[in-house]
Write a protein that holds these residues in place. Sequence first.
Motif, mmCIF file in Angstrom:
data_model
loop_
_atom_site.group_PDB
_atom_site.id
_atom_site.type_symbol
_atom_site.label_atom_id
_atom_site.label_comp_id
_atom_site.label_asym_id
_atom_site.label_seq_id
_atom_site.Cartn_x
_atom_site.Cartn_y
_atom_site.Cartn_z
ATOM 1 N N ASP A 110 -40.761 -8.119 33.792
ATOM 2 C CA ASP A 110 -40.895 -8.389 35.350
ATOM 3 C C ASP A 110 -39.995 -9.204 35.633
ATOM 4 O O ASP A 110 -39.776 -10.425 35.058
ATOM 5 C CB ASP A 110 -42.320 -9.041 35.410
ATOM 6 N N ALA A 111 -38.884 -8.915 36.390
ATOM 7 C CA ALA A 111 -37.545 -9.275 36.583
ATOM 8 C C ALA A 111 -37.635 -10.616 37.061
ATOM 9 O O ALA A 111 -36.539 -10.827 37.830
ATOM 10 C CB ALA A 111 -36.659 -8.325 36.958
ATOM 11 N N SER A 125 -39.824 -17.021 34.397
ATOM 12 C CA SER A 125 -38.860 -18.086 34.405
ATOM 13 C C SER A 125 -37.652 -17.559 33.802
ATOM 14 O O SER A 125 -37.615 -16.648 32.899
ATOM 15 C CB SER A 125 -39.402 -19.434 33.772
ATOM 16 N N PRO A 126 -36.461 -18.060 34.057
ATOM 17 C CA PRO A 126 -35.149 -17.673 33.276
ATOM 18 C C PRO A 126 -35.368 -17.838 31.829
ATOM 19 O O PRO A 126 -34.817 -17.121 31.211
ATOM 20 C CB PRO A 126 -34.253 -18.759 34.141
ATOM 21 N N ARG A 127 -36.061 -19.037 31.392
ATOM 22 C CA ARG A 127 -36.252 -19.295 30.088
ATOM 23 C C ARG A 127 -37.262 -18.139 29.236
ATOM 24 O O ARG A 127 -36.475 -17.551 28.343
ATOM 25 C CB ARG A 127 -37.021 -20.454 29.868
ATOM 26 N N PHE A 128 -38.075 -17.547 30.087
ATOM 27 C CA PHE A 128 -38.808 -16.742 29.340
ATOM 28 C C PHE A 128 -37.970 -15.403 29.476
ATOM 29 O O PHE A 128 -38.050 -14.442 28.501
ATOM 30 C CB PHE A 128 -40.387 -16.161 30.499
ATOM 31 N N VAL A 141 -37.101 -2.310 21.432
ATOM 32 C CA VAL A 141 -38.027 -1.911 22.495
ATOM 33 C C VAL A 141 -37.156 -1.920 23.612
ATOM 34 O O VAL A 141 -36.647 -2.893 24.115
ATOM 35 C CB VAL A 141 -39.283 -2.901 22.613
ATOM 36 N N LYS A 142 -37.262 -0.592 24.499
ATOM 37 C CA LYS A 142 -36.460 -0.577 25.636
ATOM 38 C C LYS A 142 -37.244 -1.281 27.002
ATOM 39 O O LYS A 142 -38.514 -1.001 26.998
ATOM 40 C CB LYS A 142 -36.288 0.855 26.180
ATOM 41 N N PRO A 143 -36.585 -2.276 27.590
ATOM 42 C CA PRO A 143 -37.150 -2.777 28.878
ATOM 43 C C PRO A 143 -37.542 -1.796 29.972
ATOM 44 O O PRO A 143 -36.482 -0.944 30.225
ATOM 45 C CB PRO A 143 -36.420 -3.850 29.208
ATOM 46 N N GLU A 144 -38.605 -1.888 30.530
ATOM 47 C CA GLU A 144 -38.816 -1.555 31.734
ATOM 48 C C GLU A 144 -38.651 -2.374 32.858
ATOM 49 O O GLU A 144 -39.959 -3.211 32.874
ATOM 50 C CB GLU A 144 -40.096 -0.584 31.882
ATOM 51 N N GLY A 151 -34.115 -9.068 44.895
ATOM 52 C CA GLY A 151 -33.476 -10.232 44.225
ATOM 53 C C GLY A 151 -33.755 -9.872 42.730
ATOM 54 O O GLY A 151 -33.038 -10.364 41.849
ATOM 55 N N MET A 152 -34.650 -9.235 42.343
ATOM 56 C CA MET A 152 -34.947 -9.062 41.013
ATOM 57 C C MET A 152 -33.853 -7.910 40.266
ATOM 58 O O MET A 152 -33.750 -8.107 39.093
ATOM 59 C CB MET A 152 -36.289 -8.393 40.548
#
Length: 285
Positions: A110-111, A125-128, A141-144, A151-152
């Motif tokens: 979740d961007a 958060s940016p950290r996460f 593992v490919k991100p979706e 903005g994301m």
Amino acid sequence: MSENKVILTVACTGAWPQKSDTPWIPLTPREQADDIVRCWEAGASIAHIHVRDDNHQASMNVDPFAETVRRVRDRCDIVINLTTSGGLGLDDEIRMKPFQQLRPEMASFDAGTMNWAHSTVFENSPRFLEKLATSMRACQVKPEFEIFDAGMIYNVLYYMKKGLIQGPPHFQYVLGAPGGMTAKVRNLMFLLETCKHHLGDNFTWSALGIGRGHLPIMFAALALDGHVRVGMEDNIFYRKGELAQSNTWFVNRVKRAAAEMDKAVATPEETRAMLGLTRQSPVSA
């Protein structure tokens, strides 16, 4: 040809619907695995998986994920996509543990942070996000990339420029979530054109509309040579006033609509080839 193949994701459960909303929502690992297998038999390409706790509330406990994934993998070859957002306010490590241990082909990213349902904050958060990108890359593992507003997209572009994300990104445009962009075709077009402006054709994408936006976004995505997500996570009604009695109802409708456009739903193996996915085995806890 790949433009005639539609990747069909089914999101059977999600974090919120309950049996009081619809008796046909699958909640336990056994119920969900049975439903996913039926959807695979009907033609679904990817299963996006959330799990619940013993009280049927949203959970990121790795045990029900492990049971659900095991039951699915024992019976079919559908592509597995695990959520990283099965609950609000959870520690980073808890959100990442299921994909780190179970090694699905995909997991949700979740961007960005957003106001969720006009009631709380869905924090990413940016950290996460940096930790998530790093761990997904290490685990193959490919991100979706879940995109709730424009903005994301720029957050994803930032992490690509920083080198934390490699390879063509796969976007899931999530339209109709309260607090995000509404499920209007013009919003889908705007998100798609934004990605094309920055990435050309070097990305893949899918779309979903929540609730009443389900059908317009599904048909628009098919017409625009995109991919589609359906399921009771996003919409429990087959049509106005009529509950869907199975997630296969949604799968079969996409198949019929795609066939009318001379398209076919991609098999899991075709999906892996189209998205560059890696099949792995779980790791020991």
